[in-house]
Design a protein around this motif. Sequence first.
Motif, PDB file in Angstrom:
ATOM      1  N   ARG A 198      56.271 -19.945  16.030  1.00 36.77           N
ATOM      2  CA  ARG A 198      55.372 -20.222  14.904  1.00 36.77           C
ATOM      3  C   ARG A 198      54.173 -21.049  15.352  1.00 36.77           C
ATOM      4  O   ARG A 198      53.034 -20.769  14.984  1.00 36.77           O
ATOM      5  N   LEU A 199      54.419 -22.083  16.162  1.00 35.22           N
ATOM      6  CA  LEU A 199      53.319 -22.917  16.651  1.00 35.22           C
ATOM      7  C   LEU A 199      52.324 -22.120  17.493  1.00 35.22           C
ATOM      8  O   LEU A 199      51.124 -22.367  17.439  1.00 35.22           O
ATOM      9  N   ALA A 200      52.841 -21.161  18.261  1.00 38.68           N
ATOM     10  CA  ALA A 200      51.988 -20.331  19.109  1.00 38.68           C
ATOM     11  C   ALA A 200      51.369 -19.160  18.342  1.00 38.68           C
ATOM     12  O   ALA A 200      50.619 -18.373  18.918  1.00 38.68           O
ATOM     13  N   GLU A 201      51.709 -19.069  17.058  1.00 40.56           N
ATOM     14  CA  GLU A 201      51.196 -18.012  16.189  1.00 40.56           C
ATOM     15  C   GLU A 201      51.500 -16.622  16.737  1.00 40.56           C
ATOM     16  O   GLU A 201      50.647 -15.727  16.737  1.00 40.56           O
ATOM     17  N   ARG A 202      52.731 -16.466  17.203  1.00 46.85           N
ATOM     18  CA  ARG A 202      53.177 -15.146  17.669  1.00 46.85           C
ATOM     19  C   ARG A 202      54.367 -14.720  16.809  1.00 46.85           C
ATOM     20  O   ARG A 202      54.949 -15.522  16.090  1.00 46.85           O
ATOM     21  N   GLY A 203      54.724 -13.471  16.898  1.00 50.38           N
ATOM     22  CA  GLY A 203      55.867 -12.968  16.157  1.00 50.38           C
ATOM     23  C   GLY A 203      57.153 -13.658  16.587  1.00 50.38           C
ATOM     24  O   GLY A 203      57.280 -14.105  17.724  1.00 50.38           O
ATOM     25  N   PHE A 204      58.087 -13.731  15.664  1.00 49.67           N
ATOM     26  CA  PHE A 204      59.359 -14.388  15.956  1.00 49.67           C
ATOM     27  C   PHE A 204      60.195 -13.577  16.940  1.00 49.67           C
ATOM     28  O   PHE A 204      60.246 -12.352  16.872  1.00 49.67           O
ATOM     29  N   ASP A 205      60.865 -14.272  17.838  1.00 47.45           N
ATOM     30  CA  ASP A 205      61.825 -13.675  18.753  1.00 47.45           C
ATOM     31  C   ASP A 205      62.948 -13.054  17.919  1.00 47.45           C
ATOM     32  O   ASP A 205      63.555 -13.723  17.080  1.00 47.45           O
ATOM     33  N   ARG A 206      63.224 -11.781  18.121  1.00 47.77           N
ATOM     34  CA  ARG A 206      64.204 -11.051  17.291  1.00 47.77           C
ATOM     35  C   ARG A 206      65.618 -11.605  17.421  1.00 47.77           C
ATOM     36  O   ARG A 206      66.331 -11.698  16.427  1.00 47.77           O
ATOM     37  N   ARG A 207      66.043 -11.940  18.625  1.00 44.28           N
ATOM     38  CA  ARG A 207      67.401 -12.482  18.794  1.00 44.28           C
ATOM     39  C   ARG A 207      67.556 -13.816  18.063  1.00 44.28           C
ATOM     40  O   ARG A 207      68.558 -14.045  17.387  1.00 44.28           O
ATOM     41  N   ALA A 208      66.586 -14.678  18.220  1.00 46.61           N
ATOM     42  CA  ALA A 208      66.634 -15.978  17.547  1.00 46.61           C
ATOM     43  C   ALA A 208      66.603 -15.788  16.033  1.00 46.61           C
ATOM     44  O   ALA A 208      67.323 -16.472  15.291  1.00 46.61           O
ATOM     45  N   LEU A 209      65.782 -14.854  15.577  1.00 45.54           N
ATOM     46  CA  LEU A 209      65.686 -14.569  14.153  1.00 45.54           C
ATOM     47  C   LEU A 209      67.011 -14.051  13.603  1.00 45.54           C
ATOM     48  O   LEU A 209      67.472 -14.495  12.541  1.00 45.54           O
ATOM     49  N   ASP A 210      67.657 -13.143  14.321  1.00 42.07           N
ATOM     50  CA  ASP A 210      68.962 -12.624  13.893  1.00 42.07           C
ATOM     51  C   ASP A 210      70.013 -13.738  13.847  1.00 42.07           C
ATOM     52  O   ASP A 210      70.812 -13.811  12.910  1.00 42.07           O
ATOM     53  N   THR A 211      70.018 -14.595  14.855  1.00 43.92           N
ATOM     54  CA  THR A 211      70.965 -15.717  14.895  1.00 43.92           C
ATOM     55  C   THR A 211      70.776 -16.608  13.668  1.00 43.92           C
ATOM     56  O   THR A 211      71.739 -16.952  12.980  1.00 43.92           O
ATOM     57  N   LEU A 212      69.524 -16.963  13.406  1.00 41.58           N
ATOM     58  CA  LEU A 212      69.232 -17.847  12.273  1.00 41.58           C
ATOM     59  C   LEU A 212      69.643 -17.191  10.956  1.00 41.58           C
ATOM     60  O   LEU A 212      70.325 -17.814  10.131  1.00 41.58           O
ATOM     61  N   ASN A 213      69.248 -15.955  10.761  1.00 42.50           N
ATOM     62  CA  ASN A 213      69.552 -15.274   9.499  1.00 42.50           C
ATOM     63  C   ASN A 213      71.048 -15.056   9.313  1.00 42.50           C
ATOM     64  O   ASN A 213      71.556 -15.166   8.195  1.00 42.50           O
ATOM     65  N   ASP A 214      71.776 -14.765  10.388  1.00 43.79           N
ATOM     66  CA  ASP A 214      73.236 -14.606  10.286  1.00 43.79           C
ATOM     67  C   ASP A 214      73.888 -15.902   9.822  1.00 43.79           C
ATOM     68  O   ASP A 214      74.747 -15.890   8.935  1.00 43.79           O
ATOM     69  N   LEU A 215      73.476 -17.015  10.407  1.00 39.79           N
ATOM     70  CA  LEU A 215      74.067 -18.296  10.007  1.00 39.79           C
ATOM     71  C   LEU A 215      73.638 -18.706   8.600  1.00 39.79           C
ATOM     72  O   LEU A 215      74.411 -19.317   7.861  1.00 39.79           O
ATOM     73  N   ALA A 216      72.418 -18.369   8.216  1.00 41.03           N
ATOM     74  CA  ALA A 216      71.918 -18.735   6.884  1.00 41.03           C
ATOM     75  C   ALA A 216      72.670 -18.008   5.768  1.00 41.03           C
ATOM     76  O   ALA A 216      72.677 -18.475   4.626  1.00 41.03           O
ATOM     77  N   ARG A 217      73.320 -16.896   6.083  1.00 39.25           N
ATOM     78  CA  ARG A 217      74.076 -16.142   5.084  1.00 39.25           C
ATOM     79  C   ARG A 217      75.399 -16.812   4.704  1.00 39.25           C
ATOM     80  O   ARG A 217      76.017 -16.450   3.722  1.00 39.25           O
ATOM     81  N   GLY A 218      75.845 -17.772   5.502  1.00 35.52           N
ATOM     82  CA  GLY A 218      77.141 -18.405   5.263  1.00 35.52           C
ATOM     83  C   GLY A 218      77.166 -19.232   3.997  1.00 35.52           C
ATOM     84  O   GLY A 218      76.128 -19.596   3.432  1.00 35.52           O
ATOM     85  N   ALA A 219      78.379 -19.537   3.549  1.00 35.06           N
ATOM     86  CA  ALA A 219      78.554 -20.394   2.369  1.00 35.06           C
ATOM     87  C   ALA A 219      78.053 -21.792   2.704  1.00 35.06           C
ATOM     88  O   ALA A 219      78.327 -22.324   3.778  1.00 35.06           O
ATOM     89  N   GLY A 220      77.316 -22.370   1.776  1.00 32.23           N
ATOM     90  CA  GLY A 220      76.707 -23.675   2.017  1.00 32.23           C
ATOM     91  C   GLY A 220      77.524 -24.839   1.497  1.00 32.23           C
ATOM     92  O   GLY A 220      78.674 -24.689   1.085  1.00 32.23           O
ATOM     93  N   LEU A 221      76.909 -25.986   1.524  1.00 28.72           N
ATOM     94  CA  LEU A 221      77.533 -27.212   1.057  1.00 28.72           C
ATOM     95  C   LEU A 221      77.647 -27.213  -0.459  1.00 28.72           C
ATOM     96  O   LEU A 221      76.884 -26.535  -1.149  1.00 28.72           O
ATOM     97  N   THR A 222      78.590 -27.983  -0.964  1.00 27.36           N
ATOM     98  CA  THR A 222      78.697 -28.173  -2.409  1.00 27.36           C
ATOM     99  C   THR A 222      78.139 -29.543  -2.755  1.00 27.36           C
ATOM    100  O   THR A 222      78.116 -30.449  -1.920  1.00 27.36           O
ATOM    101  N   VAL A 223      77.687 -29.683  -3.964  1.00 26.77           N
ATOM    102  CA  VAL A 223      77.135 -30.945  -4.439  1.00 26.77           C
ATOM    103  C   VAL A 223      78.077 -31.496  -5.497  1.00 26.77           C
ATOM    104  O   VAL A 223      78.510 -30.766  -6.393  1.00 26.77           O
ATOM    105  N   GLN A 224      78.395 -32.777  -5.368  1.00 30.21           N
ATOM    106  CA  GLN A 224      79.279 -33.428  -6.329  1.00 30.21           C
ATOM    107  C   GLN A 224      78.613 -34.690  -6.850  1.00 30.21           C
ATOM    108  O   GLN A 224      77.894 -35.369  -6.118  1.00 30.21           O
ATOM    109  N   LEU A 225      78.895 -34.996  -8.099  1.00 37.91           N
ATOM    110  CA  LEU A 225      78.381 -36.201  -8.726  1.00 37.91           C
ATOM    111  C   LEU A 225      79.351 -37.340  -8.489  1.00 37.91           C
ATOM    112  O   LEU A 225      80.572 -37.174  -8.573  1.00 37.91           O
TER     113      LEU A 225
END
Length: 179
Positions: free
Chosen positions: A68-95
């Motif tokens: 992003r800083l170099a203003e080039r397209g995202f590396d596909r492997r890194a992008l796949d890794t990030l998106n795969d992990l982002a699909r996981g169940a996240g944290l819960t919030v409690q009061l």
Amino acid sequence: MSGSAALDLAGTLKWRLTEPEELLAGPADLERWLDASADLPGDVSVTQDAFRQAVILREAVYRLATDRLAERGFDRRALDTLNDLARGAGLTVQLSDTGTRRTGNIDAVLAELARDAVTVLADREAHMKECGRPACTRIYLDRSRGARRTWCGMDECGNRVKAAAYRARKRRTGTAAAS
């Protein structure tokens, strides 16, 4: 520090281009890093497999941020890794009596970190920068007035750069006075 938990994670490998300093040598280091984070639950147990996933995520975030800083397209492997992990169940919030608290296991923490990276990297209006100290490779969000921040932080890089500049000025004026 960097304005993003995901960018803080990417910063756990310091001085990448000169003399790399690994802050996460094993699961216990990741547990301590999580304990110190204000945005993430600190009572998380980290397995060796989860630790490896965290390091893979860290490297993907760093790669995508530098793309992003170099203003080039995202590396596909890194992008796949990030998106795969982002699909996981996240944290819960409690009061609680003191406000809210976020809870979850290490998989939920990694999913949260990945989603944080997605949010930061997708925001083209965010002032993402790399530290101005030549040896430092820390990436941060510049939220300063006028986006004029130069270093990842004053404690480590800013003070060292300013001290070096002061010493250089003193040497020049000392040399000039001696002539």
